[in-house]
Motif scaffolding. Structure first.
Motif, PDB file in Angstrom:
ATOM      1  N   GLU A 170       2.149   8.574  21.882  1.00 40.80           N
ATOM      2  CA  GLU A 170       3.288   8.652  21.194  1.00 40.80           C
ATOM      3  C   GLU A 170       3.620   9.947  20.559  1.00 40.80           C
ATOM      4  OE1 GLU A 170       2.719   5.712  18.249  1.00 40.80           O
ATOM      5  OE2 GLU A 170       1.919   4.035  19.799  1.00 40.80           O
ATOM      6  N   LEU A 171       5.039  10.135  20.721  1.00 38.75           N
ATOM      7  CA  LEU A 171       5.438  11.509  20.030  1.00 38.75           C
ATOM      8  C   LEU A 171       6.384  11.182  18.919  1.00 38.75           C
ATOM      9  CD1 LEU A 171       6.220  13.389  23.160  1.00 38.75           C
ATOM     10  CD2 LEU A 171       4.399  13.440  21.780  1.00 38.75           C
ATOM     11  N   HIS A 172       5.957  11.647  17.718  1.00 40.44           N
ATOM     12  CA  HIS A 172       7.274  11.701  16.660  1.00 40.44           C
ATOM     13  C   HIS A 172       7.343  13.191  16.175  1.00 40.44           C
ATOM     14  CE1 HIS A 172       5.921   7.351  16.443  1.00 40.44           C
ATOM     15  NE2 HIS A 172       4.750   7.878  16.694  1.00 40.44           N
ATOM     16  N   VAL A 173       8.566  13.365  16.249  1.00 37.18           N
ATOM     17  CA  VAL A 173       9.215  14.763  16.259  1.00 37.18           C
ATOM     18  C   VAL A 173      10.446  14.686  15.108  1.00 37.18           C
ATOM     19  CG1 VAL A 173       9.964  17.082  17.106  1.00 37.18           C
ATOM     20  CG2 VAL A 173       8.404  15.435  18.478  1.00 37.18           C
ATOM     21  N   ALA A 174       9.988  15.389  13.864  1.00 31.95           N
ATOM     22  CA  ALA A 174      11.048  15.645  12.874  1.00 31.95           C
ATOM     23  C   ALA A 174      12.347  16.093  13.453  1.00 31.95           C
ATOM     24  CB  ALA A 174      10.502  16.127  11.555  1.00 31.95           C
ATOM     25  N   PRO A 175      13.525  15.788  12.817  1.00 37.36           N
ATOM     26  CA  PRO A 175      14.691  16.464  13.412  1.00 37.36           C
ATOM     27  C   PRO A 175      14.900  17.788  12.794  1.00 37.36           C
ATOM     28  CG  PRO A 175      15.161  14.920  11.717  1.00 37.36           C
ATOM     29  CD  PRO A 175      13.588  14.550  12.179  1.00 37.36           C
ATOM     30  N   ALA A 222      15.809  22.734  20.151  1.00 37.99           N
ATOM     31  CA  ALA A 222      15.155  22.079  21.405  1.00 37.99           C
ATOM     32  C   ALA A 222      15.376  20.563  20.986  1.00 37.99           C
ATOM     33  CB  ALA A 222      13.794  22.447  21.530  1.00 37.99           C
ATOM     34  N   SER A 223      15.287  20.001  22.226  1.00 37.93           N
ATOM     35  CA  SER A 223      15.369  18.203  22.106  1.00 37.93           C
ATOM     36  C   SER A 223      14.125  17.643  21.303  1.00 37.93           C
ATOM     37  CB  SER A 223      15.075  17.667  23.694  1.00 37.93           C
ATOM     38  OG  SER A 223      14.745  16.403  23.502  1.00 37.93           O
ATOM     39  N   ALA A 224      14.428  17.097  20.532  1.00 37.64           N
ATOM     40  CA  ALA A 224      13.621  16.364  19.669  1.00 37.64           C
ATOM     41  C   ALA A 224      12.441  15.571  20.307  1.00 37.64           C
ATOM     42  CB  ALA A 224      14.228  15.528  18.574  1.00 37.64           C
ATOM     43  N   ASP A 225      12.757  15.154  21.342  1.00 34.96           N
ATOM     44  CA  ASP A 225      11.976  14.284  22.097  1.00 34.96           C
ATOM     45  C   ASP A 225      11.423  15.004  23.614  1.00 34.96           C
ATOM     46  OD1 ASP A 225      11.885  12.008  20.344  1.00 34.96           O
ATOM     47  OD2 ASP A 225      13.856  11.809  20.941  1.00 34.96           O
ATOM     48  N   PRO A 226      10.104  15.581  23.599  1.00 33.97           N
ATOM     49  CA  PRO A 226       9.815  16.199  24.939  1.00 33.97           C
ATOM     50  C   PRO A 226       9.525  15.147  25.683  1.00 33.97           C
ATOM     51  CG  PRO A 226       8.520  17.173  23.000  1.00 33.97           C
ATOM     52  CD  PRO A 226       9.318  15.960  22.441  1.00 33.97           C
ATOM     53  N   PRO A 227       9.532  15.584  26.950  1.00 35.80           N
ATOM     54  CA  PRO A 227       9.147  14.327  28.284  1.00 35.80           C
ATOM     55  C   PRO A 227       8.076  13.364  27.588  1.00 35.80           C
ATOM     56  CG  PRO A 227       9.749  16.112  29.241  1.00 35.80           C
ATOM     57  CD  PRO A 227       9.574  16.763  27.616  1.00 35.80           C
ATOM     58  N   LYS A 255       8.801  22.912  18.612  1.00 36.37           N
ATOM     59  CA  LYS A 255       9.060  21.753  19.496  1.00 36.37           C
ATOM     60  C   LYS A 255       9.076  22.045  20.919  1.00 36.37           C
ATOM     61  CE  LYS A 255      12.143  19.712  15.891  1.00 36.37           C
ATOM     62  NZ  LYS A 255      13.210  19.376  15.403  1.00 36.37           N
ATOM     63  N   THR A 256       9.520  23.025  21.459  1.00 38.39           N
ATOM     64  CA  THR A 256       9.120  23.467  22.747  1.00 38.39           C
ATOM     65  C   THR A 256       7.652  23.748  22.998  1.00 38.39           C
ATOM     66  OG1 THR A 256       9.606  25.867  22.495  1.00 38.39           O
ATOM     67  CG2 THR A 256      11.619  24.548  22.931  1.00 38.39           C
ATOM     68  N   VAL A 257       6.969  24.204  22.149  1.00 41.12           N
ATOM     69  CA  VAL A 257       5.720  24.285  22.200  1.00 41.12           C
ATOM     70  C   VAL A 257       4.758  23.180  22.496  1.00 41.12           C
ATOM     71  CG1 VAL A 257       3.694  25.320  20.967  1.00 41.12           C
ATOM     72  CG2 VAL A 257       5.478  26.740  21.087  1.00 41.12           C
ATOM     73  N   VAL A 258       5.297  22.250  21.797  1.00 42.60           N
ATOM     74  CA  VAL A 258       4.577  20.800  21.736  1.00 42.60           C
ATOM     75  C   VAL A 258       5.137  20.380  23.267  1.00 42.60           C
ATOM     76  CG1 VAL A 258       4.810  18.570  21.034  1.00 42.60           C
ATOM     77  CG2 VAL A 258       4.293  20.449  19.445  1.00 42.60           C
ATOM     78  N   ALA A 259       6.330  20.472  23.526  1.00 36.34           N
ATOM     79  CA  ALA A 259       6.481  19.715  25.072  1.00 36.34           C
ATOM     80  C   ALA A 259       5.755  20.514  26.375  1.00 36.34           C
ATOM     81  CB  ALA A 259       8.164  20.013  25.288  1.00 36.34           C
ATOM     82  N   ASP A 295       7.732  24.726   3.410  1.00 35.60           N
ATOM     83  CA  ASP A 295       7.898  26.061   4.263  1.00 35.60           C
ATOM     84  C   ASP A 295       6.854  26.007   5.231  1.00 35.60           C
ATOM     85  OD1 ASP A 295       5.725  26.466   2.505  1.00 35.60           O
ATOM     86  OD2 ASP A 295       6.428  28.202   1.816  1.00 35.60           O
ATOM     87  N   GLU A 296       6.428  25.022   5.498  1.00 31.33           N
ATOM     88  CA  GLU A 296       5.531  24.863   6.709  1.00 31.33           C
ATOM     89  C   GLU A 296       5.850  23.997   7.982  1.00 31.33           C
ATOM     90  OE1 GLU A 296       1.280  25.557   4.255  1.00 31.33           O
ATOM     91  OE2 GLU A 296       1.961  23.355   4.328  1.00 31.33           O
ATOM     92  N   VAL A 297       5.081  24.127   8.887  1.00 29.26           N
ATOM     93  CA  VAL A 297       5.150  23.119  10.298  1.00 29.26           C
ATOM     94  C   VAL A 297       3.788  22.750  10.526  1.00 29.26           C
ATOM     95  CG1 VAL A 297       5.700  23.118  12.881  1.00 29.26           C
ATOM     96  CG2 VAL A 297       7.191  24.576  11.273  1.00 29.26           C
ATOM     97  N   ARG A 298       3.844  21.400  10.369  1.00 29.07           N
ATOM     98  CA  ARG A 298       2.649  20.646  10.687  1.00 29.07           C
ATOM     99  C   ARG A 298       2.574  19.879  11.985  1.00 29.07           C
ATOM    100  NH1 ARG A 298       1.598  16.899   5.862  1.00 29.07           N
ATOM    101  NH2 ARG A 298       2.321  15.447   7.398  1.00 29.07           N
ATOM    102  N   ILE A 299       1.563  20.106  12.617  1.00 29.77           N
ATOM    103  CA  ILE A 299       1.369  19.389  13.889  1.00 29.77           C
ATOM    104  C   ILE A 299      -0.067  18.299  13.638  1.00 29.77           C
ATOM    105  CG2 ILE A 299       0.845  19.269  16.313  1.00 29.77           C
ATOM    106  CD1 ILE A 299       2.231  22.341  14.776  1.00 29.77           C
ATOM    107  N   ASP A 300       0.251  17.116  14.058  1.00 30.44           N
ATOM    108  CA  ASP A 300      -0.994  16.143  13.665  1.00 30.44           C
ATOM    109  C   ASP A 300      -1.370  15.558  14.992  1.00 30.44           C
ATOM    110  OD1 ASP A 300      -1.460  16.103  10.766  1.00 30.44           O
ATOM    111  OD2 ASP A 300       0.450  15.266  10.481  1.00 30.44           O
TER     112      ASP A 300
END
Length: 788
Positions: free
Chosen positions: A526-531, A659-664, A504-508, A573-578
């Motif tokens: 638009e950002l959609h970050v799972a909790p 980290a915050s679920a919603d980067p700037p 999540k911090t990487v995406v931010a 057991d994965e993290v997916r970024i679309d």
């Protein structure tokens, strides 16, 4: 309902109706009501008979006829009613005129197979008729007309003539052949007649055979294994009047068997009408011996053909396929019997079939070797490329007797060759783009350096030139860094600083890096970050680079004002970024190669996206180093695209703070010279240099601004960048010349493209000179100074 005076026409068929409807008022015979009873009676009889019949009346021989006579008249049937007989049959009158006169004199006459030339269908035609003429008498007993019954014999006479000619030709052919005998079985009497050659085959006395004997005498001499089959075939041919064609053996005194091919059918004698079963018998012993020898050779050939890896085929001399080895069915899944003749066409790719057939026809026409590459259906792998080759087989005289060919699977070799060509092409395109990208920042750097040398004491100009150089050097540094990054990764020289990293911090961080480009192109992000926690083990810097490259790619290839969605999820057991965009999409031909080096979407000269196309190749390599995978999806051109990065997920460390679920979020001289370049630094720095030479210089950052500036005040010189967004420099030059009030001006092309075909294109567009970035300022200044 006919009147009483017309009652004789009631059963007259179509001609009766036609006579009743005809306007007789202007005819010499007058209306039907005034016709004499003898004429009405004769017409009633003629119209009611099924024989072709016509009636004439008065000395002028006005003609009437029934429906059955119309075919005899041919095209004349439409106008002959009520016309004089001499007029209707003018071409036949020399032959029948005297006969007509004889009938009018009161004498009946009859003729059989009478020859006469008629022109009933617009051309002379030899015909034959059987007919009779009889006089028709009126109430006083005087001959007032005549009636003629006709039967056309043309077909019968011609058939008899053909039959006679056929018999004569057959007799000559049999005499010349020496080994063909004739036979005939009378279906009414049961007698069988054969000629001397047939009698010799059956070892029967020739005199007895020609005088007639029982059919059983001949069938009893047929080989015991063949006799029942022959007797059954004879019975079927006589019963069904079907073709009789059979081969059988006749044991000879020498101990050998003579092979005979007997053919025949039931004929009806055109003269007598009697039925007879007749035909010929041919001694085919020599042919059978040759066939047996060939069969031995054929078995050997097929044994060899069925063990080699190629598909083997053969065709007759005229190109008809008649053999395929077992490999054909194993390869295509199509039975060889279904592929013979033209059946193999269905196994060839429809796009390749026309060219293949054209080449085959050329080989058949000139006897040259046949060689074509085409796609062939494979039972488990769609279509595969094969090499199809064939050579003609010739006899001792040099004539082609057949064709022998093979099909060799070259699919893997062809694909490898195509992949090598594609890779070489992509490499060349990449090098050309690299040269262009490096020249672009060199142009404003060179211009800024020139300004520094021309005005070293102008603080504002020095500061401006310094800013230009700094920005452009930074751009060049980024390009070189990308190249070095790809080189190190592909050679395995990159070592990852592995640690637990919160994606999540990487995406931010990646969003912050991509923000300037996203905002510059007015995209909505638009950002959609799972909790749920999204931790991985990896190199944080490289992970940021992965996400930022994909975001930048989406921003570049989405038209301004687009929509980009970045989603982070944690399935299993994965993290997916679309990263999904509504941009230009990816074509089906490019999609499998988007992560390869030197691969980019098709570029137009405007280069509105920029870059070297290394980002996705770097993403792919870095994701693999992290033990993950990256995929690209697109429904095609202008349908947007989606890139998905999947990484192995790890448990969050005990010390971690979520980290915050919603980067700037990203919210969205003196010569008059016009310099047009979408690189504002390049345009302004060149304009300032030219101003220092005393020229009146303006700039425009795009085609629209250039057209407006030229319309407001027409310059003496246009310096146009070729790679402009929306409309390239070549097109812009044409639009400028078409403006109202346009006057002669010097058009100079300034571009990062310097290949020969680039120069040819600018010349074709009307540019007088072609400069490559960075521009040779002394040459440009000299050119401008030398203008008349």
């Amino acid at each position: 309902m006919q009147s009483d005076a017309q009652a004789f026409l009631d059963n007259g068929g179509a001609m009766g109706t036609r006579i009743a409807a005809h306007d007789w008022a202007g005819h010499p015979l007058g209306p039907i009501e005034g016709w004499p009873p003898a004429l009405r009676t004769a017409l009633g009889i003629a119209l009611g008979t099924s024989f072709p019949t016509f009636v004439t009346w008065t000395d002028n021989l006005y003609m009437f006829f029934n429906d059955a006579y119309r075919p005899v008249l041919g095209a004349k049937a439409d106008w002959a009613l009520g016309r004089p007989l001499r007029e209707v049959w003018s071409e036949a009158w020399p032959a029948v005129g005297a006969i007509v006169e004889q009938a009018l004199a009161g004498e009946s006459c009859f003729f059989e197979n009478f020859p006469v030339t008629l022109e009933r269908n617009g051309y002379p035609e030899q015909t034959w008729f059987t007919f009779s003429y009889s006089p028709v008498r009126d109430e006083r007993g005087a001959v007032s007309g005549l009636v003629c019954l006709v039967v056309e014999d043309t077909a019968k006479v011609l058939a008899l003539a053909r039959h006679k000619q056929a018999e004569e030709r057959l007799a000559l052919s049999l005499e010349a052949s020496g080994n063909i005998g004739t036979w005939s079985y009378d279906a009414d009497t049961g007698a069988t007649f054969v000629d001397e050659r047939f009698a010799r085959l059956f070892q029967v006395d020739a005199a007895l055979a020609s005088a007639g004997t029982d059919l059983e005498r001949f069938t009893s001499m047929i080989h015991g294994d063949d006799r029942a089959r022959v007797v059954a075939a004879i019975a079927a041919a006589i019963r069904d009047e079907s073709l009789y064609d059979i081969e059988y053996r006749i044991p000879q005194l020498c101990g050998k068997d003579a092979w005979v091919n007997a053919r025949g059918k039931v004929f009806t004698d055109p003269a007598t009408g009697r039925r007879r079963f007749a035909g010929v018998a041919v001694d085919i012993s020599a042919r059978k011996e040759a066939e047996q020898a060939r069969a031995e050779s054929e078995r050997k050939f097929r044994s060899i053909a069925n063990v080699i890896p190629q598909l083997v085929w053969s065709a007759t001399a005229d190109g008809v396929n008649d053999y395929l080895n077992h490999r054909w069915q194993e390869y295509t899944g199509v039975p060889d019997t279904a592929a013979r003749g033209a059946g193999w066409h269905a196994a060839v790719h429809p796009d390749d079939l026309p060219a293949l057939l054209d080449a085959w026809q050329r080989s058949l026409a000139d006897g040259s070797a046949f060689q074509v590459e085409h796609r062939l259906r494979h039972h488990a792998d769609g279509f595969r490329w094969v090499l199809n080759r064939a050579l003609p087989v010739r006899d001792e005289a040099g004539a082609i007797t057949r064709w022998m060919g093979t099909l060799t699977d070259v699919h893997d070799h062809k694909r490898a060759a195509e992949d090598l060509k594609a890779a070489a092409r992509r490499k060349d395109e990449f090098l050309a783009m690299l040269a262009h990208e490096l020249r672009n920042p060199l142009a404003p750097i060179s211009n800024a350096a020139q300004l520094l040398s021309l005005a070293p004491n102008d603080a504002a100009r020095v500061r401006q030139s310094s800013d230009v150089i700094t920005r452009q050097v930074r751009h060049m540094t980024n390009l070189v860094d990308d190249l070095l990054d790809v080189s190190r990764v592909t050679r395995g020289l990159v070592e990852l600083d592995r640690q637990e990293v919160d994606m999540k911090t990487v995406v931010a961080s990646a969003v912050e890096q991509a923000r300037p480009l996203v905002e510059a192109r007015r995209h909505a992000l638009e950002l959609h970050v799972a909790p749920a926690p999204a931790w991985v083990v990896g190199d944080r810097t490289r992970l940021v680079q992965i996400v930022a490259n994909i975001l930048n790619n989406a921003a570049k290839y989405t038209p301004p004002g687009g929509r980009i969605v970045l989603a982070v999820d944690t399935p299993g057991d994965e993290v997916r970024i679309d990263v999904t965009d509504n941009g230009i999409g990816i074509g089906a031909n490019l999609l499998p190669h988007v992560f390869e080096l030197f691969t980019q979407a098709e570029r137009t000269p405007d280069r509105s996206q920029g870059g070297l196309g290394l980002g996705l190749a770097l993403v792919h390599s870095l994701v693999q180093l992290h033990g993950g995978r990256v995929e690209a999806r697109s429904e095609g051109r202008d349908r947007g695209s989606q890139f998905t990065v999947t990484l192995p997920r790890t448990a969050a460390p005990a010390r971690a703070v979520v980290a915050s679920a919603d980067p700037p979020a990203v919210t969205s001289a003196a010569r008059a010279i016009l310099v047009v370049d979408d690189n504002v630094d390049a345009a302004n720095s060149l304009a300032q240099v030219l101003q220092s030479y005393g020229h009146d210089t303006r700039t425009a950052a795009g085609p629209g601004a250039a057209l407006a500036a030229a319309a407001e005040r027409w310059p003496d010189v246009f310096i146009l960048d070729i790679g402009l967004p929306g409309m390239d420099g070549c097109e812009l030059a044409g639009h400028l010349r078409a403006l109202p009030g346009a006057r002669p001006a010097l058009f100079l092309a300034l571009t990062g493209y310097g290949q020969p075909h680039d120069r040819q294109r600018s010349r074709s567009a009307g540019f007088q000179h072609h400069f490559v970035k960075p521009v040779d300022l002394p040459a440009l200044a000299g050119l401008l100074a030398g203008l008349a």
